[in-house]
Design an enzyme around this catalytic site. Sequence first.
Site, short mmCIF file in Angstrom:
data_model
loop_
_atom_site.label_atom_id
_atom_site.label_comp_id
_atom_site.label_asym_id
_atom_site.label_seq_id
_atom_site.Cartn_x
_atom_site.Cartn_y
_atom_site.Cartn_z
N CYS A 105 0.89 -1.14 0.00
CA CYS A 105 0.03 -0.14 -0.14
C CYS A 105 0.98 1.09 0.05
CB CYS A 105 -0.86 -0.04 1.06
SG CYS A 105 -1.69 1.50 1.70
N CYS A 119 0.12 3.73 2.74
CA CYS A 119 0.46 3.30 3.99
C CYS A 119 2.02 3.58 4.34
CB CYS A 119 0.29 1.57 4.21
SG CYS A 119 -1.54 1.10 4.11
#
Length: 108
Positions: free
Chosen positions: A31, A34
């Site tokens: 991600c 993230c």
Amino acid sequence: MAAKALTSKEFNQQILEEHRPAVVDFWAPWCTYCRRIEPAYEKIGSEYGDKLLIAKVNIDEEPELAERYQVEIIPTIMVFKNGEPAGQIVAPDSKAKIDSFIAEHLGE
């Protein structure tokens, strides 16, 4: 103190059984967002680590936890009080938003 990576067993012991106040980041290594918010979250760990458990759960390694807490979008940061979810924020865009979220839910 850096955010502590938790397995399901550790999550159950340290958050649910001990009822320790905690902030948990549900994330995945693939991600991009993230990874972008990770430095801010690590700074949160340094600032709050003596008062709260600051943890991370890799949803690829612990998919049952993501399912249990209905995490559909990552990063999702959740606050736990007395072993129960007390709030969540999805994809915060700054450390200030995470700080505000923690203060709102845990009175820090």
